[in-house]
Write a protein that holds these residues in place. Structure first.
Motif, PDB file in Angstrom:
ATOM      1  N   SER A  40      28.643   4.658 -21.867  1.00  0.00           N
ATOM      2  CA  SER A  40      29.037   3.643 -22.613  1.00  0.00           C
ATOM      3  C   SER A  40      30.341   2.589 -22.287  1.00  0.00           C
ATOM      4  O   SER A  40      30.763   3.194 -21.147  1.00  0.00           O
ATOM      5  CB  SER A  40      29.154   4.221 -24.093  1.00  0.00           C
ATOM      6  N   THR A  54      22.995   8.208 -25.128  1.00  0.00           N
ATOM      7  CA  THR A  54      22.866   7.434 -23.978  1.00  0.00           C
ATOM      8  C   THR A  54      23.869   8.129 -22.970  1.00  0.00           C
ATOM      9  O   THR A  54      24.671   8.822 -23.205  1.00  0.00           O
ATOM     10  CB  THR A  54      23.541   6.167 -24.257  1.00  0.00           C
ATOM     11  N   ASP A  55      23.308   7.836 -21.612  1.00  0.00           N
ATOM     12  CA  ASP A  55      24.169   8.578 -20.434  1.00  0.00           C
ATOM     13  C   ASP A  55      25.511   7.775 -19.911  1.00  0.00           C
ATOM     14  O   ASP A  55      26.086   8.065 -19.183  1.00  0.00           O
ATOM     15  CB  ASP A  55      23.080   8.566 -19.332  1.00  0.00           C
ATOM     16  N   HIS A  58      22.658   1.021 -20.043  1.00  0.00           N
ATOM     17  CA  HIS A  58      22.788   2.583 -19.914  1.00  0.00           C
ATOM     18  C   HIS A  58      21.365   2.877 -20.089  1.00  0.00           C
ATOM     19  O   HIS A  58      20.611   2.365 -20.980  1.00  0.00           O
ATOM     20  CB  HIS A  58      23.940   3.138 -20.737  1.00  0.00           C
ATOM     21  N   ASN A  59      21.209   4.206 -19.905  1.00  0.00           N
ATOM     22  CA  ASN A  59      20.028   5.034 -20.185  1.00  0.00           C
ATOM     23  C   ASN A  59      19.907   5.524 -21.525  1.00  0.00           C
ATOM     24  O   ASN A  59      21.026   6.317 -21.717  1.00  0.00           O
ATOM     25  CB  ASN A  59      19.444   5.837 -18.990  1.00  0.00           C
ATOM     26  N   VAL A  60      18.880   5.529 -22.335  1.00  0.00           N
ATOM     27  CA  VAL A  60      18.743   6.434 -23.542  1.00  0.00           C
ATOM     28  C   VAL A  60      18.064   7.889 -23.137  1.00  0.00           C
ATOM     29  O   VAL A  60      17.378   7.990 -22.060  1.00  0.00           O
ATOM     30  CB  VAL A  60      17.685   5.699 -24.382  1.00  0.00           C
ATOM     31  N   ASN A  61      18.853   8.884 -23.653  1.00  0.00           N
ATOM     32  CA  ASN A  61      18.234  10.094 -23.002  1.00  0.00           C
ATOM     33  C   ASN A  61      18.275  10.915 -24.324  1.00  0.00           C
ATOM     34  O   ASN A  61      18.349  10.815 -25.434  1.00  0.00           O
ATOM     35  CB  ASN A  61      19.350  10.677 -22.096  1.00  0.00           C
ATOM     36  N   TYR A  69      27.100   0.684 -30.244  1.00  0.00           N
ATOM     37  CA  TYR A  69      25.650   0.871 -30.087  1.00  0.00           C
ATOM     38  C   TYR A  69      24.884   1.451 -31.107  1.00  0.00           C
ATOM     39  O   TYR A  69      25.570   2.428 -31.956  1.00  0.00           O
ATOM     40  CB  TYR A  69      25.888   2.103 -29.116  1.00  0.00           C
ATOM     41  N   MET A  97      19.289  -1.010 -24.442  1.00  0.00           N
ATOM     42  CA  MET A  97      19.500  -0.072 -23.470  1.00  0.00           C
ATOM     43  C   MET A  97      18.126   0.489 -22.738  1.00  0.00           C
ATOM     44  O   MET A  97      16.986   0.283 -23.227  1.00  0.00           O
ATOM     45  CB  MET A  97      20.169   1.244 -24.010  1.00  0.00           C
ATOM     46  N   VAL A 114      17.941   2.058 -28.489  1.00  0.00           N
ATOM     47  CA  VAL A 114      19.421   2.037 -28.519  1.00  0.00           C
ATOM     48  C   VAL A 114      19.616   0.420 -28.088  1.00  0.00           C
ATOM     49  O   VAL A 114      19.201  -0.025 -26.964  1.00  0.00           O
ATOM     50  CB  VAL A 114      20.437   2.722 -27.608  1.00  0.00           C
TER      51      VAL A 114
END
Length: 515
Positions: free
Chosen positions: A266, A263-264, A244-247, A272, A318, A305
């Motif tokens: 999980s 994260t966007d 998933h993407n770290v944001n 995480y 991630m 992450v």
């Protein structure tokens, strides 16, 4: 008969030497030559001879034809054995296979062709004896065949295997022991992999990354005998957590609450962990199936992450990273200046001990901006004279980041009121030689000193306010008289208004003489 010698004859020819009579039976021994055998007796004293009655015939029967024993050889223990046979045979003859002196199986009837006694598994020297079914004559067949059994390689246990995470280096597969002179072939699902020569110790086939069941086959380098090693090792590949993407991230001002990092997405069963600069930050969060928020981050740096499968321990980084930038607050300088002024005075300066380029400084009066911001110059600032009473502070704002900071201290401006303006009365025209005219202030305040002036010259001594009207007495000098009231505690003073105005800055009466 004693004294008589007996000569054996075959077709009239002597066979062997005469045998002396014993008075009993005579035995001339085993005779192998075919023919008709008779006996002639001779008296050893007189020399007289006589043929014994009758005779016997010996017939010689042929032995079975000798054929060559063939086959035999070497095989590995546990194998099916090797074939033993004859290169020919004869009808009417039975052929018996022997291992040493022990018959093997049942006799095989001759066919006129080569014979096959089948696969033999016992080690030793094999021979064949032929027996004529009619005459029962037997004969050994020519030669022999030897069977040698080579031992299988010693068995050892296959070791290693296990689970590893996709993308990892794999897991080792090995063997609990080995023998020099034996080669060990690793297999996975029947597919041959690498081979290792025995060392006399344990073997390690290295890290294996292919999923499947691993076995080992040992082969003697000299005999070629092979043996399956005991057991197997299974290699399984565990999947890594989904990516998933770290944001989040961004900039905030020092002493602020920070910025969110998350994260966007999980997954359930996944933990995480947030990292900053490679160092774990805070406790890990368990996946929910939705987005995650690690909360407000106040430490500047690059945040990443790492997801860990709680069951398998497999990890994934991630995607991406976010940066948290902590913008510094403007430097703190000291607010100075201010002071006490009288109402209507020019005011007092409010200053700042220093400033920064790129920072705007806003003067505040009681928390409300007053005037326009001043741009920092790198030196002290002067916000100019301030005439409004109150407490002055300064707020600095970085024009690039928007970060603000309160400057130290404050400047207070106290505006003291002017004395209340009352009306000067009296004056007018008087006749020369009279006592002049009386000058009176319509009212006065306690704590205020009132001074009568003739032009710019004081006249008499000042009078203290009583809360009532003041009488400055009779005056004869012609001209304009004014009164200035001065607050005894603040020093603030103001001219008193004339009779026609209640709040003028000056008040006067005219005094003139008539001739």
């Amino acid at each position: 008969q004693v004294g008589v010698t007996y000569q054996l004859l075959n077709l009239g020819s002597p066979v062997g030497t005469p045998v002396a009579g014993t008075g009993g039976l005579l035995f001339f021994g085993l005779q192998t030559a075919a023919g008709f055998y008779t006996v002639t007796a001779t008296n050893t004293v007189t020399g007289c001879t006589n043929n014994m009655t009758s005779g016997v015939a010996i017939t010689t029967l042929p032995l079975p034809t000798a054929h060559n024993v063939n086959g035999g050889g070497v095989y590995c223990s546990g194998g099916t054995g090797v074939v033993i046979g004859l290169d020919g045979s004869d009808a009417g003859v039975n052929y018996q296979l022997y291992l040493g002196v022990t018959p093997v199986g049942t006799a095989v009837a001759g066919t006129g062709l080569a014979l096959n006694f089948g696969l033999q598994t016992a080690a030793g020297i094999y021979t064949v004896v032929a027996t004529d079914a009619t005459t029962t004559c037997t004969g050994n067949m020519a030669g022999s065949a030897t069977i040698t059994i080579n031992p299988l390689p010693t068995t050892f246990f296959v070791t290693g295997g296990g689970n590893y995470c996709a993308g990892g280096t794999g897991v080792s597969v090995g063997l609990s022991g080995s023998v020099t002179g034996v080669n060990y072939q690793l297999f996975v699902g029947g597919l041959a992999l690498g081979t290792m020569a025995g060392t006399g110790g344990t073997l390690d086939f290295g890290l294996q990354t292919g999923a499947g069941t691993y076995t080992v086959v040992a082969t003697d380098a000299v005999t070629g005998c092979a043996n399956n090693m005991i057991g197997s090792a299974t290699v399984a590949i565990d999947p890594t957590p989904a990516i998933h993407n770290v944001n989040g991230g961004g900039s905030y001002c020092a002493s602020g609450t920070g910025v969110h990092v998350g994260t966007d997405g999980s997954d359930l069963g996944i933990s995480y962990q947030l990292f900053i600069g490679g160092v774990a930050s805070g406790a890990p969060l368990t996946g929910t199936g939705g987005a995650l928020d690690f909360g407000l981050m106040t430490t500047g740096g690059v945040y990443t992450v790492v997801a860990t499968d709680i069951t398998t321990g497999c990890t994934s980084n991630m995607a991406g990273s976010v940066s948290v930038v902590v913008n510094p607050l403007p430097l703190v300088f000291n607010v100075a200046g201010g002071g006490t002024i009288c109402a209507g005075a020019p005011g007092v300066d409010v200053t700042l001990s220093g400033s920064e380029a790129g920072v705007d400084y806003q003067l505040m009066l009681g928390g409300t901006p007053t005037g326009s911001p001043m741009a920092g110059t790198g030196t002290s600032l002067n916000f100019g004279p301030q005439t409004t009473a109150g407490t002055y502070t300064v707020v600095a704002t970085n024009t690039s980041t928007g970060c603000t900071n309160n400057m130290a201290a404050s400047a207070a401006v106290l505006v003291n009121p002017l004395p209340v303006a009352y009306t000067v009365t009296g004056g007018g025209t008087y006749c020369l030689g009279t006592g002049g005219l009386d000058l009176v202030l319509s009212n006065s305040d306690i704590g205020v000193i009132y001074q009568l002036y003739f032009g710019v010259t004081t006249v008499g001594t000042p009078l203290s306010g009583t809360g009532l009207s003041l009488d400055f007495g009779f005056h004869t000098t012609t001209g304009t008289y004014t009164v200035i009231g001065t607050d005894a505690s603040t020093g603030c003073s103001a001219p008193i208004t004339d009779r026609k105005s209640t709040r003028l800055n000056s008040s006067h009466v005219a005094l003139s003489r008539m001739p």
